[in-house]
Motif scaffolding. Sequence first.
Motif, PDB file in Angstrom:
ATOM      1  N   PRO A 135       0.831  -1.213   0.000  1.00 28.61           N
ATOM      2  CA  PRO A 135       0.000   0.000   0.000  1.00 28.61           C
ATOM      3  C   PRO A 135       0.867   1.265   0.000  1.00 28.61           C
ATOM      4  CG  PRO A 135      -0.740  -1.561   1.675  1.00 28.61           C
ATOM      5  CD  PRO A 135       0.576  -2.058   1.176  1.00 28.61           C
ATOM      6  N   LEU A 136       0.462   2.238  -0.785  1.00 26.46           N
ATOM      7  CA  LEU A 136       1.217   3.495  -0.815  1.00 26.46           C
ATOM      8  C   LEU A 136       1.135   4.222   0.521  1.00 26.46           C
ATOM      9  CD1 LEU A 136       0.386   4.901  -4.375  1.00 26.46           C
ATOM     10  CD2 LEU A 136       2.375   3.575  -3.638  1.00 26.46           C
ATOM     11  N   THR A 137       0.068   3.974   1.272  1.00 23.88           N
ATOM     12  CA  THR A 137      -0.071   4.511   2.627  1.00 23.88           C
ATOM     13  C   THR A 137      -0.139   3.340   3.601  1.00 23.88           C
ATOM     14  OG1 THR A 137      -1.297   6.428   1.805  1.00 23.88           O
ATOM     15  CG2 THR A 137      -1.417   5.968   4.168  1.00 23.88           C
ATOM     16  N   PRO A 138       0.909   3.092   4.377  1.00 28.27           N
ATOM     17  CA  PRO A 138       0.906   1.938   5.284  1.00 28.27           C
ATOM     18  C   PRO A 138      -0.231   2.006   6.301  1.00 28.27           C
ATOM     19  CG  PRO A 138       3.112   2.842   5.056  1.00 28.27           C
ATOM     20  CD  PRO A 138       2.179   3.815   4.415  1.00 28.27           C
ATOM     21  N   VAL A 139      -0.747   0.833   6.628  1.00 26.97           N
ATOM     22  CA  VAL A 139      -1.840   0.732   7.591  1.00 26.97           C
ATOM     23  C   VAL A 139      -1.297   0.511   9.001  1.00 26.97           C
ATOM     24  CG1 VAL A 139      -3.886  -0.597   8.248  1.00 26.97           C
ATOM     25  CG2 VAL A 139      -3.418  -0.141   5.826  1.00 26.97           C
TER      26      VAL A 139
ATOM     27  N   CYS B  49      16.563   8.002  12.018  1.00 25.98           N
ATOM     28  CA  CYS B  49      15.306   8.689  11.751  1.00 25.98           C
ATOM     29  C   CYS B  49      14.146   7.745  12.030  1.00 25.98           C
ATOM     30  CB  CYS B  49      15.255   9.214  10.315  1.00 25.98           C
ATOM     31  SG  CYS B  49      15.541   7.986   9.053  1.00 25.98           S
ATOM     32  N   ASN B  50      12.972   8.308  12.177  1.00 27.32           N
ATOM     33  CA  ASN B  50      11.782   7.524  12.461  1.00 27.32           C
ATOM     34  C   ASN B  50      11.232   6.917  11.179  1.00 27.32           C
ATOM     35  OD1 ASN B  50      11.781   8.124  15.232  1.00 27.32           O
ATOM     36  ND2 ASN B  50      10.709  10.056  14.879  1.00 27.32           N
ATOM     37  N   ALA B  51      10.764   5.675  11.294  1.00 22.44           N
ATOM     38  CA  ALA B  51      10.193   4.981  10.151  1.00 22.44           C
ATOM     39  C   ALA B  51       8.994   4.160  10.604  1.00 22.44           C
ATOM     40  CB  ALA B  51      11.237   4.079   9.496  1.00 22.44           C
TER      41      ALA B  51
ATOM     42  N   ASN C 213      16.646 -12.318   7.507  1.00 21.20           N
ATOM     43  CA  ASN C 213      15.539 -11.648   8.166  1.00 21.20           C
ATOM     44  C   ASN C 213      15.616 -10.142   7.953  1.00 21.20           C
ATOM     45  OD1 ASN C 213      14.408 -14.015   9.230  1.00 21.20           O
ATOM     46  ND2 ASN C 213      15.734 -13.941  11.032  1.00 21.20           N
ATOM     47  N   CYS C 214      14.570  -9.577   7.416  1.00 20.86           N
ATOM     48  CA  CYS C 214      14.550  -8.141   7.173  1.00 20.86           C
ATOM     49  C   CYS C 214      13.120  -7.636   7.275  1.00 20.86           C
ATOM     50  CB  CYS C 214      15.149  -7.798   5.812  1.00 20.86           C
ATOM     51  SG  CYS C 214      14.241  -8.483   4.409  1.00 20.86           S
ATOM     52  N   ARG C 215      12.989  -6.322   7.379  1.00 22.06           N
ATOM     53  CA  ARG C 215      11.673  -5.685   7.426  1.00 22.06           C
ATOM     54  C   ARG C 215      11.646  -4.505   6.468  1.00 22.06           C
ATOM     55  NH1 ARG C 215      10.293  -4.739  13.751  1.00 22.06           N
ATOM     56  NH2 ARG C 215      12.433  -3.942  13.789  1.00 22.06           N
ATOM     57  N   LEU C 216      10.463  -4.247   5.933  1.00 17.37           N
ATOM     58  CA  LEU C 216      10.267  -3.084   5.069  1.00 17.37           C
ATOM     59  C   LEU C 216       9.707  -1.951   5.912  1.00 17.37           C
ATOM     60  CD1 LEU C 216      10.319  -2.051   2.068  1.00 17.37           C
ATOM     61  CD2 LEU C 216       7.868  -2.581   2.024  1.00 17.37           C
ATOM     62  N   VAL C 217      10.315  -0.771   5.776  1.00 15.27           N
ATOM     63  CA  VAL C 217       9.833   0.407   6.498  1.00 15.27           C
ATOM     64  C   VAL C 217       9.528   1.520   5.506  1.00 15.27           C
ATOM     65  CG1 VAL C 217      11.117  -0.173   8.591  1.00 15.27           C
ATOM     66  CG2 VAL C 217      12.170   1.325   6.878  1.00 15.27           C
ATOM     67  N   TYR C 218       8.707   2.455   5.983  1.00 16.48           N
ATOM     68  CA  TYR C 218       8.271   3.596   5.177  1.00 16.48           C
ATOM     69  C   TYR C 218       8.598   4.886   5.924  1.00 16.48           C
ATOM     70  CZ  TYR C 218       5.054   6.863   2.844  1.00 16.48           C
ATOM     71  OH  TYR C 218       4.515   7.926   2.176  1.00 16.48           O
TER      72      TYR C 218
ATOM     73  N   SER D 177      14.981  11.835   1.797  1.00 15.67           N
ATOM     74  CA  SER D 177      14.280  10.600   2.122  1.00 15.67           C
ATOM     75  C   SER D 177      15.283   9.591   2.674  1.00 15.67           C
ATOM     76  CB  SER D 177      13.581  10.072   0.868  1.00 15.67           C
ATOM     77  OG  SER D 177      14.549   9.821  -0.140  1.00 15.67           O
ATOM     78  N   PHE D 178      15.142   8.306   2.294  1.00 13.92           N
ATOM     79  CA  PHE D 178      16.112   7.288   2.696  1.00 13.92           C
ATOM     80  C   PHE D 178      17.293   7.209   1.728  1.00 13.92           C
ATOM     81  CE2 PHE D 178      12.375   5.003   4.812  1.00 13.92           C
ATOM     82  CZ  PHE D 178      12.747   5.380   6.089  1.00 13.92           C
ATOM     83  N   ALA D 179      17.432   8.200   0.834  1.00 13.82           N
ATOM     84  CA  ALA D 179      18.609   8.255  -0.041  1.00 13.82           C
ATOM     85  C   ALA D 179      19.871   8.329   0.816  1.00 13.82           C
ATOM     86  CB  ALA D 179      18.520   9.471  -0.960  1.00 13.82           C
ATOM     87  N   ASP D 180      21.023   8.071   0.219  1.00  8.50           N
ATOM     88  CA  ASP D 180      22.251   8.044   1.013  1.00  8.50           C
ATOM     89  C   ASP D 180      22.457   9.336   1.793  1.00  8.50           C
ATOM     90  OD1 ASP D 180      22.911   5.469   0.447  1.00  8.50           O
ATOM     91  OD2 ASP D 180      24.483   5.942  -0.998  1.00  8.50           O
ATOM     92  N   ALA D 181      22.263  10.490   1.157  1.00  2.20           N
ATOM     93  CA  ALA D 181      22.496  11.740   1.890  1.00  2.20           C
ATOM     94  C   ALA D 181      21.776  12.953   1.320  1.00  2.20           C
ATOM     95  CB  ALA D 181      23.992  12.041   1.965  1.00  2.20           C
ATOM     96  N   TYR D 182      21.352  12.898   0.050  1.00  2.00           N
ATOM     97  CA  TYR D 182      20.799  14.077  -0.622  1.00  2.00           C
ATOM     98  C   TYR D 182      19.572  13.691  -1.441  1.00  2.00           C
ATOM     99  CZ  TYR D 182      25.495  15.579   0.597  1.00  2.00           C
ATOM    100  OH  TYR D 182      26.644  15.849   1.289  1.00  2.00           O
ATOM    101  N   PRO D 183      18.716  14.657  -1.769  1.00  2.00           N
ATOM    102  CA  PRO D 183      17.471  14.336  -2.480  1.00  2.00           C
ATOM    103  C   PRO D 183      17.661  13.857  -3.919  1.00  2.00           C
ATOM    104  CG  PRO D 183      17.306  16.479  -1.396  1.00  2.00           C
ATOM    105  CD  PRO D 183      18.736  16.057  -1.334  1.00  2.00           C
ATOM    106  N   PHE D 184      18.712  14.326  -4.601  1.00  2.00           N
ATOM    107  CA  PHE D 184      18.868  14.023  -6.017  1.00  2.00           C
ATOM    108  C   PHE D 184      20.326  13.722  -6.364  1.00  2.00           C
ATOM    109  CE2 PHE D 184      15.650  17.362  -5.541  1.00  2.00           C
ATOM    110  CZ  PHE D 184      14.534  16.777  -6.123  1.00  2.00           C
ATOM    111  N   LEU D 185      20.488  12.890  -7.409  1.00  2.00           N
ATOM    112  CA  LEU D 185      21.783  12.700  -8.049  1.00  2.00           C
ATOM    113  C   LEU D 185      21.604  13.013  -9.532  1.00  2.00           C
ATOM    114  CD1 LEU D 185      24.739  11.719  -8.126  1.00  2.00           C
ATOM    115  CD2 LEU D 185      23.847   9.428  -8.554  1.00  2.00           C
TER     116      LEU D 185
END
Length: 272
Positions: free
Chosen positions: A78-82, A96-98, A116-121, A142-150
Amino acid sequence: MLTISQLYIYPIKSLAGIKLDTVEVTDRGFKHDRRWMLVDENNRFLSQREIAVMALIKSRITDHYLEVTYKDSSIKIPLTPVKQEFITVLVWDDTCNAQLVDDDIDKWFSGVLGLNCRLVYMPDESLRNTDPQYTPEGYITSFADAYPFLMIGQASLNDLNSRLTQPIPMNRFRPNIVFKCAEPYQEDLINEFTINNIRFNGVKLCARCNIPTIDQDTAIAAKEPSKTMAGYRLKNKKIYFGQNLIHTGSGVISVGDELKVLSTHNEERFIV
């Protein structure tokens, strides 16, 4: 004239990208770009650097879901997690919070990756700052390495490919913005520019890890292109290819839009 030739988003960090003709610019980068991330049992991010098979997991965005596919298996996210459960995650040195997404989705990814892994948003309320060493206060990503764009110029890849025995595609470098230009590595020196009245700044050359050596269609790693790049793009023991960006404003940009350069860098750190 410089024009946009390719646009990419990577909804789940380090999985295969999605090539788009038009994309929305939000407060922390392109819409949906790296808003999801896989984390290990210590809540640290996972990437192709250690798990090359992540390159083979593909996704597409529909009205309500991120549809993810690996071989003959697929899931809908889902694009919006429940799920209303939040954890603190680690991206390099940042915390950061996820938001956790779904237990069954976690099991699917754990089976694909063999660990074992989990998906976060990243919800809108989670504000992760860009690197304060290179950017002013108040910029987020976002969760990019450090900046919004490359950003990478197509001429830069053309120049690299002219030096390689086997040419490689742009997806090895995982850019967000690719532009047409006459001179290779023109992006190195671009400081401030606009696309559709959205302001961007080049803030740091991108130091490359081992991901460009991973074939994004097979997940097989080799020595190239890093071996060749080390011969002419090496500085202070790091290989540089592409420019990291921050931005001011929001809107929409498309392939074919003009990139208008307002100023360039002359600092030594932007010269390779």
